[in-house]
Design a protein around this motif. Sequence first.
Motif, mmCIF file in Angstrom:
data_model
loop_
_atom_site.group_PDB
_atom_site.id
_atom_site.type_symbol
_atom_site.label_atom_id
_atom_site.label_comp_id
_atom_site.label_asym_id
_atom_site.label_seq_id
_atom_site.Cartn_x
_atom_site.Cartn_y
_atom_site.Cartn_z
ATOM 1 N N ASN A 181 0.853 -1.273 0.005
ATOM 2 C CA ASN A 181 -0.043 -0.203 0.125
ATOM 3 C C ASN A 181 0.860 1.216 0.055
ATOM 4 O O ASN A 181 1.398 1.844 1.121
ATOM 5 C CB ASN A 181 -0.837 -0.043 1.140
ATOM 6 C CG ASN A 181 -1.996 1.221 1.237
ATOM 7 O OD1 ASN A 181 -1.662 2.218 0.474
ATOM 8 N ND2 ASN A 181 -2.943 1.104 2.075
ATOM 9 N N GLU A 183 -5.601 -1.772 6.737
ATOM 10 C CA GLU A 183 -4.573 -1.768 5.473
ATOM 11 C C GLU A 183 -5.002 -2.400 4.341
ATOM 12 O O GLU A 183 -4.833 -3.362 4.143
ATOM 13 C CB GLU A 183 -3.459 -2.386 6.341
ATOM 14 C CG GLU A 183 -2.707 -2.093 7.542
ATOM 15 C CD GLU A 183 -1.900 -0.759 7.554
ATOM 16 O OE1 GLU A 183 -1.281 -0.291 6.517
ATOM 17 O OE2 GLU A 183 -1.476 -0.140 8.424
ATOM 18 N N PRO A 217 -4.400 -3.217 0.504
ATOM 19 C CA PRO A 217 -3.208 -3.094 -0.517
ATOM 20 C C PRO A 217 -3.639 -2.524 -1.859
ATOM 21 O O PRO A 217 -4.790 -2.865 -2.260
ATOM 22 C CB PRO A 217 -3.053 -4.760 -0.649
ATOM 23 C CG PRO A 217 -4.168 -5.233 -0.153
ATOM 24 C CD PRO A 217 -4.773 -4.324 0.916
ATOM 25 N N ILE A 218 -2.999 -1.819 -2.541
ATOM 26 C CA ILE A 218 -3.286 -1.403 -3.870
ATOM 27 C C ILE A 218 -2.399 -1.983 -4.804
ATOM 28 O O ILE A 218 -2.664 -1.832 -6.094
ATOM 29 C CB ILE A 218 -3.163 0.047 -3.889
ATOM 30 C CG1 ILE A 218 -1.976 0.889 -3.736
ATOM 31 C CG2 ILE A 218 -4.348 0.839 -3.144
ATOM 32 C CD1 ILE A 218 -1.811 2.187 -4.148
#
Length: 114
Positions: free
Chosen positions: A7, A50, A52-53
């Motif tokens: 991220n 959290e 994630p991208i």
Amino acid sequence: IEIIESNRNYCEYCDLHLKLIPGPFVDGDEFSYTSISAEFTPDEPLVDQEVPIIIQLILFGKNAAGITVLNTVSWEYDLTNCDDEPIMTGDKIGLIEVVGYETAIPAFCPAIET
């Protein structure tokens, strides 16, 4: 096989999840992976989790000639546009063919039909 979910929106170079999938694998073998996002709580806002991208797959292996080959594939999720999936079943990406893919949890992405 090494899979990294990151991220970069909140913390540069922060890896949220690292998964190692041991081999050996041969041509045609399959592996599966479950994203850390499957552990999210729909009752909590995404900004508090959290997210994630970026997902990166790193594959090392030897070809038929015994030469070590490296295949690195990355894709990014657009958290503001759930209509566009970055990968789909049937996609061929480098050495990988996607044979199955599950969309985001509908609670996090209202554009996904339930």
